[in-house]
Design a protein around this motif. Sequence first.
Motif, mmCIF file in Angstrom:
data_model
loop_
_atom_site.group_PDB
_atom_site.id
_atom_site.type_symbol
_atom_site.label_atom_id
_atom_site.label_comp_id
_atom_site.label_asym_id
_atom_site.label_seq_id
_atom_site.Cartn_x
_atom_site.Cartn_y
_atom_site.Cartn_z
ATOM 1 N N GLY A 108 37.690 7.556 -0.328
ATOM 2 C CA GLY A 108 38.923 7.930 0.330
ATOM 3 C C GLY A 108 38.711 9.137 1.218
ATOM 4 O O GLY A 108 37.588 9.633 1.372
ATOM 5 N N TYR A 109 39.805 9.628 1.803
ATOM 6 C CA TYR A 109 39.792 10.851 2.609
ATOM 7 C C TYR A 109 41.038 11.667 2.307
ATOM 8 O O TYR A 109 42.123 11.117 2.090
ATOM 9 N N TYR A 110 40.852 12.984 2.320
ATOM 10 C CA TYR A 110 41.995 13.897 2.313
ATOM 11 C C TYR A 110 42.015 14.591 3.661
ATOM 12 O O TYR A 110 40.984 15.096 4.136
ATOM 13 N N VAL A 111 43.195 14.633 4.285
ATOM 14 C CA VAL A 111 43.324 15.161 5.642
ATOM 15 C C VAL A 111 44.439 16.200 5.678
ATOM 16 O O VAL A 111 45.557 15.959 5.174
ATOM 17 N N THR A 112 44.160 17.346 6.277
ATOM 18 C CA THR A 112 45.173 18.387 6.456
ATOM 19 C C THR A 112 44.701 19.353 7.534
ATOM 20 O O THR A 112 43.491 19.543 7.728
ATOM 21 N N PRO A 128 35.770 13.697 2.863
ATOM 22 C CA PRO A 128 35.663 12.526 1.992
ATOM 23 C C PRO A 128 35.998 12.886 0.549
ATOM 24 O O PRO A 128 35.650 13.974 0.068
ATOM 25 N N ILE A 129 36.661 11.970 -0.132
ATOM 26 C CA ILE A 129 37.038 12.163 -1.528
ATOM 27 C C ILE A 129 36.815 10.847 -2.271
ATOM 28 O O ILE A 129 36.452 9.831 -1.677
ATOM 29 N N THR A 130 37.046 10.881 -3.569
ATOM 30 C CA THR A 130 37.147 9.655 -4.356
ATOM 31 C C THR A 130 38.476 9.692 -5.102
ATOM 32 O O THR A 130 39.117 10.749 -5.208
ATOM 33 N N TRP A 131 38.903 8.533 -5.603
ATOM 34 C CA TRP A 131 40.167 8.485 -6.329
ATOM 35 C C TRP A 131 40.041 7.559 -7.533
ATOM 36 O O TRP A 131 39.183 6.679 -7.582
ATOM 37 N N ALA A 132 40.922 7.781 -8.504
ATOM 38 C CA ALA A 132 40.939 6.946 -9.704
ATOM 39 C C ALA A 132 42.348 6.955 -10.296
ATOM 40 O O ALA A 132 43.045 7.971 -10.255
ATOM 41 N N LYS A 133 42.760 5.807 -10.806
ATOM 42 C CA LYS A 133 44.018 5.671 -11.547
ATOM 43 C C LYS A 133 43.684 4.864 -12.799
ATOM 44 O O LYS A 133 43.193 3.737 -12.707
#
Length: 377
Positions: free
Chosen positions: A322-326, A332-337
Amino acid sequence: MKRKSVLLLTSVVLSAMLLGGCGGKEESTSVLDDIQEETVEAEEPEVVEEETEAETEEEEESREGMYRSELTNEWIDESLKNQRPIAAMVDNEKTALPHFGLSDADVVYEMMNSTKNGRITRLMAVVKDWEKIERLGSVRSTRPTNILLAAEWNAVLCHDGGPFYIDPYLANDYSAHFSGGFDRVNNGKAREFTEYICTGNLDSKFGASNYSKEYDEFYAGKDVEDYQHFNFSNEELTLEGSDVMDATEISLPFSHNQSTLKYNADTQTYDYYEYGNAHVDAGNDNKVLTFKNVIIQNCTFHQYDENGYMIYNCIDASNRDGYYVTNGKAVPITWAKTGDTEPTRYFDMDGNEISINTGKTYITLVPDDGWKDLSIK
């Protein structure tokens, strides 16, 4: 500084004792007095400075009658602290424009609603202070993915029906939803584009249901003091590091409406565009829909049938990309649920949970087979 003063004082006392044995008592007492005065003077500014910092920190952490929203980290009225949000399904077909009330949303999701029709998207607006809503919509049907994402906020999902694939998800104990029965507004369009959540609708819906207006036992933060769905920073974040890239324009691989986010340097937020134009809120003086944070998730999906009905595999513990943008930058990031009611968590490339800026957040689930077509520049 205090330890050095004590050592110095001890040294002077020993010297004074030795001098006293040589008949220098009066001189050594004078030197000792001078050192004691210097020591006291050196300690006083340090104590005053520590108290001043503590007082400032305390002032920054609390405001009378307010608390930091678990959705945005913004200061809002304390009376809202236990109120559960709503998550409203909003039609994103061009015929449904202009939208009403989306600028009141704290978090907005956008995702493919069907593999047909150019992978048309639908929006889900998560609103904490829903009693301020005058008109929100237009409201359309939901999909299984939205039920799972609304559940992680303990939000009541507001929609108008959906395919039978949603039935087993709505049957879960944690699922709370209002389907249909909102106001119809004569806007000159076909009936499917005329339903809106209007003033008083939600109070009536809650009154006629068994749902609590407050967070219930399925809320992940029920027993957690000062719970936040995101890991917010109270100070403005500027992304830095070797893996940070410029991000002044983000083009998403949704060919039907060409979703795009453009960085507005004046507001330091990302304005949302679709169908070639800036998105405006007709219910709020045509205010442009804008976000402080943008989160982009690479997500696999399963297509149910030839009609294009599908579900994102949004419950995934494999730490997908994923990506975090601000503030004009992306990282670049990672995500998990990990479960239906568990919040989606976001991590940097070292596995640490990221912090995000205070403000509204846009989240999009990009199908994995279209990830290569995502453009960040």
